[in-house]
Design a protein around this motif. Sequence first.
Motif, short mmCIF file in Angstrom:
data_model
loop_
_atom_site.label_atom_id
_atom_site.label_comp_id
_atom_site.label_asym_id
_atom_site.label_seq_id
_atom_site.Cartn_x
_atom_site.Cartn_y
_atom_site.Cartn_z
N GLY A 112 -8.07 5.49 -2.46
CA GLY A 112 -8.48 4.93 -1.39
C GLY A 112 -10.13 4.21 -2.45
O GLY A 112 -10.40 2.94 -2.47
N ASP B 145 -9.22 8.28 -5.97
CA ASP B 145 -8.10 8.92 -5.50
C ASP B 145 -7.78 7.63 -4.59
O ASP B 145 -8.18 6.47 -5.91
CB ASP B 145 -7.91 9.00 -3.83
CG ASP B 145 -9.52 8.53 -3.72
OD1 ASP B 145 -9.90 7.92 -3.62
OD2 ASP B 145 -9.37 9.71 -2.03
N ALA C 89 -3.69 -3.64 2.57
CA ALA C 89 -4.13 -2.59 2.61
C ALA C 89 -5.15 -1.64 3.75
O ALA C 89 -5.85 -0.67 3.37
CB ALA C 89 -4.29 -2.23 0.79
N SER C 90 -6.66 -2.44 3.39
CA SER C 90 -7.33 -2.29 4.09
C SER C 90 -7.30 -1.37 5.58
O SER C 90 -8.47 -0.56 6.04
CB SER C 90 -8.54 -3.58 4.56
OG SER C 90 -7.73 -3.51 5.70
N HIS D 88 -4.79 0.93 5.62
CA HIS D 88 -4.96 2.66 6.26
C HIS D 88 -5.58 2.77 4.90
O HIS D 88 -5.87 4.07 4.88
CB HIS D 88 -3.39 2.31 4.67
CG HIS D 88 -2.28 1.64 5.46
ND1 HIS D 88 -1.88 2.18 6.44
CD2 HIS D 88 -2.11 -0.04 5.63
CE1 HIS D 88 -1.05 1.80 6.65
NE2 HIS D 88 -0.86 0.32 5.97
N SER D 89 -6.93 2.39 4.65
CA SER D 89 -7.89 3.33 3.05
C SER D 89 -9.09 2.70 4.12
O SER D 89 -9.58 1.28 4.66
CB SER D 89 -7.42 2.55 2.25
OG SER D 89 -8.53 3.15 1.65
N GLU D 90 -10.08 3.18 4.80
CA GLU D 90 -11.41 3.48 4.86
C GLU D 90 -12.56 2.67 4.46
O GLU D 90 -13.37 1.82 4.36
CB GLU D 90 -12.01 4.86 5.79
CG GLU D 90 -13.54 4.02 6.18
CD GLU D 90 -13.22 3.15 7.13
OE1 GLU D 90 -14.60 2.66 7.56
OE2 GLU D 90 -12.58 3.22 7.69
N GLN D 91 -11.78 3.63 2.37
CA GLN D 91 -12.69 2.57 1.31
C GLN D 91 -12.55 1.02 1.50
O GLN D 91 -13.70 0.00 1.15
CB GLN D 91 -12.81 3.83 0.15
CG GLN D 91 -12.95 5.15 0.51
CD GLN D 91 -13.17 5.65 -0.65
OE1 GLN D 91 -12.01 6.40 -0.63
NE2 GLN D 91 -13.42 5.44 -1.80
N ALA D 92 -11.75 0.82 1.74
CA ALA D 92 -10.42 -0.68 1.25
C ALA D 92 -11.35 -1.68 2.55
O ALA D 92 -11.94 -2.44 1.87
CB ALA D 92 -9.49 -0.81 1.29
N HIS E 236 0.37 -0.73 0.12
CA HIS E 236 0.00 -0.29 0.15
C HIS E 236 1.00 1.40 0.18
O HIS E 236 0.82 2.30 -0.57
CB HIS E 236 -0.95 -0.44 1.47
CG HIS E 236 -2.06 1.27 1.72
ND1 HIS E 236 -1.19 2.03 2.09
CD2 HIS E 236 -3.05 1.58 0.60
CE1 HIS E 236 -2.46 3.34 2.69
NE2 HIS E 236 -2.80 3.43 1.21
#
Length: 217
Positions: free
Chosen positions: A70, A68, A121-122, A124-128, A43
């Motif tokens: 995310g 972006d 990665a999840s 670090h990214s709320e969307q993920a 990520h």
Amino acid sequence: MTDSTDSTEPAVGAPERRPGGRTARVRAQVLDAVRAELAEAGHEGLTVEGVAARAGVHRTTVYRRWRDVGGLLADVIAAAGEMDWQPPDTGSLRGDLTALNREIQESLVVRPSFAVALMAASFHSEQAARAQTRLWADRYAQCEILVERAVARGELPARGATELDARSLLIAATAPVYHQVVLLRADPDPRLPERAAAAAVLAAAAGAFSVPRTEGA
């Protein structure tokens, strides 16, 4: 149940209708680039510019559609949910769970592992994270058929006042594989998929995953 949610909220940047033609090709190129970049650099090394360069598209195309990193991650996970994946059907619950565990283990130990990179990665990214939660819930829901077939075959007892919590059984069967490979970072044990499956089946037969039957069920 590989790169293995309840919400119906669409991922940010994902289209409401699956596109065709050039739009579909661009999406496929970009998502392939995200997978490659994520597997290679994690990520921390994932950027819109890097993805655009690898995909051979202009970065403004990526920004306009996915906004972006995310949004890119969320759509990659959404694409995994679109795959025509089916749970194993070996003729027995133990065989089905063993096959499922072997598939999971293989996805975790291959190098580079996209499944492991996506999990990281999840965080670090709320969307993920939201997209991954949806995907996992969908995969567990798909796999509940394994338990339903086992009950129909008589492998698991039908209980009058209780019912089997299929998702809890599935989690118990698959968790040891994730624990050993992801948490302990141990070498894969070729015997673990079957051992974990057998333990879960024995526990289920003993009533470990039985819950009070819901009214009207």
